[in-house]
Design an enzyme around this catalytic site. Structure first.
Site, PDB file in Angstrom:
ATOM      1  N   GLU A   1      -6.000  44.633  35.686  1.00  0.00           N
ATOM      2  CA  GLU A   1      -4.616  45.007  35.367  1.00  0.00           C
ATOM      3  C   GLU A   1      -4.539  45.360  33.888  1.00  0.00           C
ATOM      4  OE1 GLU A   1      -1.923  41.914  36.574  1.00  0.00           O
ATOM      5  OE2 GLU A   1      -2.778  41.820  38.598  1.00  0.00           O
ATOM      6  N   PRO A   2      -3.434  45.980  33.474  1.00  0.00           N
ATOM      7  CA  PRO A   2      -3.339  46.353  32.057  1.00  0.00           C
ATOM      8  C   PRO A   2      -3.593  45.173  31.116  1.00  0.00           C
ATOM      9  CG  PRO A   2      -1.566  47.380  33.291  1.00  0.00           C
ATOM     10  CD  PRO A   2      -2.301  46.498  34.256  1.00  0.00           C
TER      11      PRO A   2
ATOM     12  N   GLU B   1     -17.433  46.291  36.057  1.00  0.00           N
ATOM     13  CA  GLU B   1     -17.977  45.133  36.793  1.00  0.00           C
ATOM     14  C   GLU B   1     -18.519  44.075  35.824  1.00  0.00           C
ATOM     15  OE1 GLU B   1     -19.943  45.446  40.473  1.00  0.00           O
ATOM     16  OE2 GLU B   1     -18.811  47.217  41.065  1.00  0.00           O
ATOM     17  N   GLY B   2     -17.755  43.858  34.793  1.00  0.00           N
ATOM     18  CA  GLY B   2     -18.117  42.901  33.753  1.00  0.00           C
ATOM     19  C   GLY B   2     -18.817  43.642  32.631  1.00  0.00           C
TER      20      GLY B   2
HETATM   21  C1  LIG Z   1     -14.009  54.071  35.397  1.00  0.00           C
HETATM   22  C2  LIG Z   1     -13.597  52.670  35.661  1.00  0.00           C
HETATM   23  C3  LIG Z   1     -13.567  52.175  36.956  1.00  0.00           C
HETATM   24  C4  LIG Z   1     -13.164  50.876  37.209  1.00  0.00           C
HETATM   25  N1  LIG Z   1     -13.087  50.446  38.517  1.00  0.00           N
HETATM   26  C5  LIG Z   1     -12.537  49.225  38.771  1.00  0.00           C
HETATM   27  C6  LIG Z   1     -12.295  48.805  40.110  1.00  0.00           C
HETATM   28  O1  LIG Z   1     -12.619  49.513  41.074  1.00  0.00           O
HETATM   29  N2  LIG Z   1     -11.688  47.625  40.314  1.00  0.00           N
HETATM   30  C7  LIG Z   1     -11.319  46.803  39.290  1.00  0.00           C
HETATM   31  O2  LIG Z   1     -10.762  45.752  39.534  1.00  0.00           O
HETATM   32  N3  LIG Z   1     -11.565  47.176  38.013  1.00  0.00           N
HETATM   33  C8  LIG Z   1     -12.147  48.354  37.726  1.00  0.00           C
HETATM   34  N4  LIG Z   1     -12.370  48.742  36.414  1.00  0.00           N
HETATM   35  C9  LIG Z   1     -12.037  47.837  35.344  1.00  0.00           C
HETATM   36  C10 LIG Z   1     -13.230  47.291  34.586  1.00  0.00           C
HETATM   37  O3  LIG Z   1     -13.918  46.366  35.366  1.00  0.00           O
HETATM   38  C11 LIG Z   1     -12.753  46.756  33.254  1.00  0.00           C
HETATM   39  O4  LIG Z   1     -12.429  47.865  32.460  1.00  0.00           O
HETATM   40  C12 LIG Z   1     -13.761  45.884  32.550  1.00  0.00           C
HETATM   41  O5  LIG Z   1     -13.881  44.670  33.219  1.00  0.00           O
HETATM   42  C13 LIG Z   1     -13.428  45.627  31.111  1.00  0.00           C
HETATM   43  O6  LIG Z   1     -12.102  45.228  30.956  1.00  0.00           O
HETATM   44  P1  LIG Z   1     -11.154  45.931  29.856  1.00  0.00           P
HETATM   45  O7  LIG Z   1     -11.289  47.388  30.078  1.00  0.00           O
HETATM   46  O8  LIG Z   1      -9.822  45.365  29.980  1.00  0.00           O
HETATM   47  O9  LIG Z   1     -11.783  45.592  28.496  1.00  0.00           O
HETATM   48  P2  LIG Z   1     -11.456  44.306  27.588  1.00  0.00           P
HETATM   49  O10 LIG Z   1     -11.521  43.088  28.420  1.00  0.00           O
HETATM   50  O11 LIG Z   1     -10.227  44.546  26.815  1.00  0.00           O
HETATM   51  O12 LIG Z   1     -12.707  44.295  26.621  1.00  0.00           O
HETATM   52  C14 LIG Z   1     -12.792  45.130  25.460  1.00  0.00           C
HETATM   53  C15 LIG Z   1     -14.035  44.776  24.683  1.00  0.00           C
HETATM   54  O13 LIG Z   1     -14.026  43.406  24.314  1.00  0.00           O
HETATM   55  C16 LIG Z   1     -15.188  42.733  24.755  1.00  0.00           C
HETATM   56  N5  LIG Z   1     -14.870  41.410  25.269  1.00  0.00           N
HETATM   57  C17 LIG Z   1     -13.739  41.008  25.879  1.00  0.00           C
HETATM   58  N6  LIG Z   1     -13.817  39.717  26.226  1.00  0.00           N
HETATM   59  C18 LIG Z   1     -15.026  39.290  25.845  1.00  0.00           C
HETATM   60  C19 LIG Z   1     -15.713  38.061  25.935  1.00  0.00           C
HETATM   61  N7  LIG Z   1     -15.141  36.982  26.516  1.00  0.00           N
HETATM   62  N8  LIG Z   1     -16.943  37.970  25.429  1.00  0.00           N
HETATM   63  C20 LIG Z   1     -17.525  39.045  24.840  1.00  0.00           C
HETATM   64  N9  LIG Z   1     -16.930  40.247  24.745  1.00  0.00           N
HETATM   65  C21 LIG Z   1     -15.695  40.360  25.227  1.00  0.00           C
HETATM   66  C22 LIG Z   1     -15.666  43.598  25.921  1.00  0.00           C
HETATM   67  O14 LIG Z   1     -17.022  43.488  26.110  1.00  0.00           O
HETATM   68  C23 LIG Z   1     -15.282  44.979  25.514  1.00  0.00           C
HETATM   69  O15 LIG Z   1     -16.326  45.596  24.794  1.00  0.00           O
HETATM   70  C24 LIG Z   1     -12.799  50.031  36.150  1.00  0.00           C
HETATM   71  C25 LIG Z   1     -12.856  50.526  34.853  1.00  0.00           C
HETATM   72  C26 LIG Z   1     -13.220  51.807  34.585  1.00  0.00           C
HETATM   73  C27 LIG Z   1     -13.241  52.298  33.170  1.00  0.00           C
END
Ligand SMILES: Cc1cc2nc3c(=O)[nH]c(=O)nc-3n(C[C@H](O)[C@H](O)[C@H](O)COP(=O)(O)OP(=O)(O)OC[C@H]3O[C@@H](n4cnc5c(N)ncnc54)[C@H](O)[C@@H]3O)c2cc1C
Lengths: 264, 385
Positions: free
Chosen positions: B126-127, B363-364
Site C-alpha cells: 500500500e502507499p 518481493e522484499g
Molecule cells: C513493478 C513493481 C511491481 C510490484 N508488484 C507487487 C505485487 O504484485 N504485489 C505487492 O503486494 N507488491 C508489489 N510491489 C511492491 C514491492 O514489493 C515494494 O515496492 C517493495 O516491497 C518495496 O517497498 P517500497 O516501494 O514501499 O519501498 P520502501 O519500503 O519505502 O523502501 C525504500 C528503501 O528503503 C529501504 N528500506 C526500507 N526498510 C528497510 C529496512 N527495514 N531495512 C533496510 N532497508 C530498508 C529499502 O530497501 C529501499 O531501498 C511491486 C513493486 C513494483 C515497483
C-alpha cells in the site's frame, strides 16, 4: 465431427541434393519437418474440433521415419495418427499418393471433413487434395482461408481466388485445402508432448489397405521424373545511370515496355 | 552445467524457450515501447500448458513445483522479463490458495488458473506499507455473510488484467500484524475497481496497478485460512516465490550475457573483435561465472523447497538477493560492452538493464532481505545450531 488431416514429412531445407541415378531427393543427413502448409491444416482441424467437438486423425504416407512428423502433430492437437508405409508405396506421384490416402480414409469409414495443406514445399504440385476428393467422390474446395460455419451436414467456407474471395457452401463430407492465412498454428503443449511420446502410431501397409500394387508407388504413378536439375541462375540486372529524374524516367519506360504498368 | 533435469523438466525448458524465441522475441520491443499487456503471449503459454506446471494434478495441473516454475520463468525472462513476471504473478497469486485454501476454494479457482483462462495476482503493498508490510491500512470488516473491504493497494502486478486477487487486509486493527487476513477477491466484485496504472522504468509489458476497494463485500467463504493468518500466509508465500524472482534475474542475466558475447565477437575496433581485449574478456568471464553461480543457488533453493523442507526463509532470500544483484551487474556490464549502441533503444540491451533493476526491489528489497538473512544467522547462533 470426424476430421482427417493429411500431411507429409518434407526436408526442412531447400538446399537438397538430387540423386542423379534415381532422380529423387537425397534424404540422408537432412532434418525433416512437417510440410509447413500442413501445419495450418492440422491447426484448423484442431480448431474445428474445439468448436464443434469431434476427433482429429492425422494420416501420412511415407517412409518409417515419417512417424516423427505424426508424433509432432499429436503434440499440437491431433488425437490419433496413422502412418501409411510400405516399400510398395515408394516413388509414388500425386496420383498414386492420392489413391493410397483415399484407401486409408475409406478404411477409417467415418469422416466429415478432410483437410490438406495447399501444396507441399518439396513437390509443390497442390494436386493431392483435389485428386483425393475425386477418388472419394466428394466435393472439394481449394485455398480455404476461413471456415465460417459448420451446421447440419453443411459447411460454409471462404476461399481465396485471384481477385478476391469466394464464399462457398458445401455438403459434408468434403475435402478442403487451406492457405496459410487461415490461422496461426499453435506450438506444442506439455500434455501434447507427453501424449506424443507414448502414442502408439499404427502402420498400415499395402496389405492392410487392400490396395492393388499396380495402383500405388512407382507402378501406380502416371508420371515419371525424367530428369531433375537446378535451373541456371541468370542475372538480368541492369543499373540505370544519370541523375535521379532521368533514372526514374527510364525506369518508367522500361516498366511500360515490359507491360508491368500501362497508361502514360 | 549438468543440473540433472528429468525428461519432463527438459521438455518444459525447451518448450518455454521455443515460446520465448518464436512468440516473445518478435514483439518484445513493441510491448516495451507501448507498455502493452502481453495477452497474446499469455494465451500461447496457456495453450502450451505452461500455467499448469505449478498446480497439482487433482486441479488440472501437471503437478510440478517451485523448480518447474523457475525453469519456465528463467526461459521466458531470458527474452523478456516483463512477460515472465506477468506469467509468474499468476503463480504468486495462487500460492496462498494452494497452501491454505479449502478444497472448495481450490476446486473453484485452480482449474481456471491451470488452464490460463484466468490470471491471478497478489496484493499486499500500500502507499504507506512497502517494506513495512505491517503498516497496511486496508480493512476487512466482518458483516453478516462476509467481509467488507476498504482501502487501496499499490503497485500490484497483473492489476486490472488478473481476475483472481489474493488481498491482505486487517480484520482486527487492534492486533496489528496478527490482525491481518487473506481474501480471494474476484474482478468485477461490486466495490472493487482499479486506479492508476503505473508508467515504469522496466518490465513495461507487465501491468502494475492500484486496486481500490470501496465497501467491497466478499462472501465469508473467500477467506484464505483463518482470520489473523494474513501475515503467516504472506511470509510463507514470499519464501516460496523468491526463488522465482531469482529465476527471473538469472534468465535476464543469461540473455544479457549471450547478447554481450555475440556483440563482442562481431564488433571490430583497432582491427580486431573487441572480445580479444583482455578487459572485455575479464568482464565476460565474471558475468558468466556469476550467472552460473546464481543459477546453481536458485535451482538448489527451489529444489530444497520442493523436497518438502519446513523452513527456507534465509535460503529463499539468498537466492533472490544474489541473483538479482547479479542480473543488475551483468546487464550493466553488457551495456558497457555494447558501448554507445548499448545505450540506444535499437538494441535490446538497454531494456535488459532497465528490466534488471526491479529484481532488487520487489518481493522484499535486497536491503530488507539481507537483514532477514542476518536475523536468521543470529537466531541460529542463539539456538546453537
Ligand atoms: C513493478 C513493481 C511491481 C510490484 N508488484 C507487487 C505485487 O504484485 N504485489 C505487492 O503486494 N507488491 C508489489 N510491489 C511492491 C514491492 O514489493 C515494494 O515496492 C517493495 O516491497 C518495496 O517497498 P517500497 O516501494 O514501499 O519501498 P520502501 O519500503 O519505502 O523502501 C525504500 C528503501 O528503503 C529501504 N528500506 C526500507 N526498510 C528497510 C529496512 N527495514 N531495512 C533496510 N532497508 C530498508 C529499502 O530497501 C529501499 O531501498 C511491486 C513493486 C513494483 C515497483
Amino acid at each position: 465431427m470426424n476430421i482427417v488431416v493429411c500431411l507429409k514429412q518434407v526436408p526442412g531445407t531447400t538446399k537438397v541434393n538430387i540423386d542423379p541415378q534415381t532422380n529423387t531427393l537425397v534424404r540422408q543427413g537432412i532434418k525433416n519437418i512437417v510440410n509447413p502448409f500442413d501445419t495450418y491444416a492440422l491447426e484448423e482441424g484442431v480448431r474445428i474440433k474445439e468448436r464443434y467437438e469431434g476427433k482429429v486423425t492425422a494420416i501420412s504416407m511415407g517412409p518409417p521415419q515419417a512417424e516423427e512428423a505424426l508424433r509432432e502433430v499429436i503434440s499440437t492437437g491431433a488425437d490419433e495418427a496413422i502412418l501409411l508405409s510400405d516399400s510398395a508405396f515408394a516413388g509414388a506421384d500425386t496420383l498414386a499418393t492420392s489413391h493410397t490416402l483415399a484407401r486409408a480414409i475409406n478404411k477409417l469409414k467415418q469422416y466429415d471433413i478432410i483437410i490438406c495443406g495447399r501444396q507441399t514445399i518439396d513437390g509443390d504440385t497442390g494436386q493431392v487434395g483435389p485428386e483425393l476428393a475425386e477418388m472419394l467422390g466428394i466435393p472439394f474446395v481449394a485455398y480455404v482461408s476461413k471456415i465460417e460455419e459448420i451446421d447440419n451436414g453443411y459447411m460454409r467456407v471462404k476461399r481465396m481466388v485471384e481477385d478476391g474471395h469466394e464464399v462457398i457452401e458445401t455438403p459434408l463430407p468434403t475435402v478442403i485445402t487451406v492457405v496459410k492465412e487461415i490461422n496461426v498454428p499453435r506450438l506444442p503443449s506439455l500434455r501434447g508432448l507427453a501424449k506424443a511420446r507414448s502414442a502408439v502410431i499404427p502402420i498400415w501397409t499395402a496389405q492392410e489397405l487392400g490396395v492393388d500394387k499396380n495402383m500405388v508407388g512407382l507402378s501406380g504413378s502416371a508420371t515419371r521424373v525424367i530428369r531433375v536439375f537446378f535451373p541456371q541462375r541468370v542475372h538480368h540486372g541492369e543499373i540505370l545511370q544519370g541523375d535521379l529524374e532521368s533514372q526514374a524516367n527510364s525506369l518508367i519506360d522500361k516498366l511500360r515496355e515490359a507491360k508491368i504498368i500501362s497508361g502514360s | 552445467m549438468e543440473y540433472f533435469l528429468n525428461e519432463q523438466q527438459k521438455t518444459l525448458k525447451s518448450l518455454a524457450r521455443r515460446i520465448a524465441e518464436e512468440r516473445i522475441l518478435p514483439v518484445r520491443a513493441e510491448l516495451d515501447e507501448r507498455e502493452e499487456f502481453p495477452w497474446g503471449i499469455m494465451k500461447d503459454l496457456a495453450e502450451a500448458d505452461i500455467f499448469r506446471i505449478f498446480i497439482p494434478e487433482e486441479y488440472e495441473g501437471l503437478g510440478g513445483g517451485c523448480f518447474e516454475l523457475c525453469l519456465a520463468v528463467e526461459e521466458l525472462s531470458r527474452v523478456c522479463s516483463g512477460v515472465a513476471v506477468s506469467y509468474a504473478a499468476s503463480a504468486l497469486g495462487s500460492f496462498p490458495l494452494l497452501e491454505y485454501g479449502t478444497e472448495e476454494q481450490k476446486q473453484k479457482y485452480l482449474p481456471d488458473i491451470a488452464s490460463g483462462k484466468r490470471l491471478a495476482a497478489f496484493a499486499l503493498t500500500e502507499p504507506t506499507a512497502g517494506s513495512d508490510a505491517s503498516a497496511i491500512k486496508t480493512t476487512a470488516e466482518r458483516v453478516k455473510g462476509g467481509y467488507v473491504i476498504n482501502g487501496t493497494k499499490q503497485f500490484i502486478t497483473n492489476g486490472g488484467e488478473a481476475e483472481i486477487y489474493t488481498v491482505i487486509a486487517l480484520t482486527d486493527k487492534a492486533r496489528g500484524a496478527r490482525g491481518a487476513s487473506a481474501f480471494l477477491v474476484e474482478k468485477d466484485t461490486p466495490g472493487f475497481s482499479f486506479g492508476k496504472k503505473e508508467k515504469k522504468m522496466g518490465i513495461r509489458a507487465s501491468s502494475t496497478r492500484e486496486l481500490v476497494f470501496r465497501n467491497c463485500l466478499v462472501p465469508e467463504e473467500n477467506i484464505i485460512g483463518k482470520e489473523g493468518m494474513g501475515f503467516i500466509v504472506t511470509l510463507r508465500l514470499l519464501d516460496r516465490s523468491r526463488p522465482g524472482i531469482g529465476a527471473q534475474a538469472v534468465g535476464l542475466a543469461q540473455g544479457a550475457l549471450e547478447a554481450a558475447v555475440d556483440y563482442a565477437r562481431k564488433r571490430i575496433q583497432f582491427g580486431h573483435p573487441i572480445i580479444s581485449l583482455p578487459v572485455v574478456q575479464n568482464m565476460l568471464a565474471d558475468m558468466a561465472t556469476n550467472v552460473e553461480a546464481a543459477r546453481a543457488l536458485t535451482y538448489a533453493v527451489a529444489r530444497t523447497i520442493d523436497s518438502g523442507a519446513k523452513k527456507f526463509t534465509e535460503e529463499a532470500a539468498m537466492a533472490k538477493v544474489f541473483a538479482s544483484d547479479t542480473a543488475m551487474k551483468v546487464a550493466t556490464d553488457a551495456v558497457q560492452i555494447f558501448g554507445g549502441v548499448g545505450y540506444m533503444r535499437d538494441y535490446p540491451i538497454e531494456k535488459m538493464m532497465r528490466d534488471a533493476k526491479i529484481t532488487q526491489i520487489y518481493e522484499g528489497s535486497n536491503e530488507v532481505l539481507r537483514s532477514t538473512i542476518a536475523f536468521e544467522l543470529r537466531k541460529r547462533k542463539a539456538r546453537r545450531e
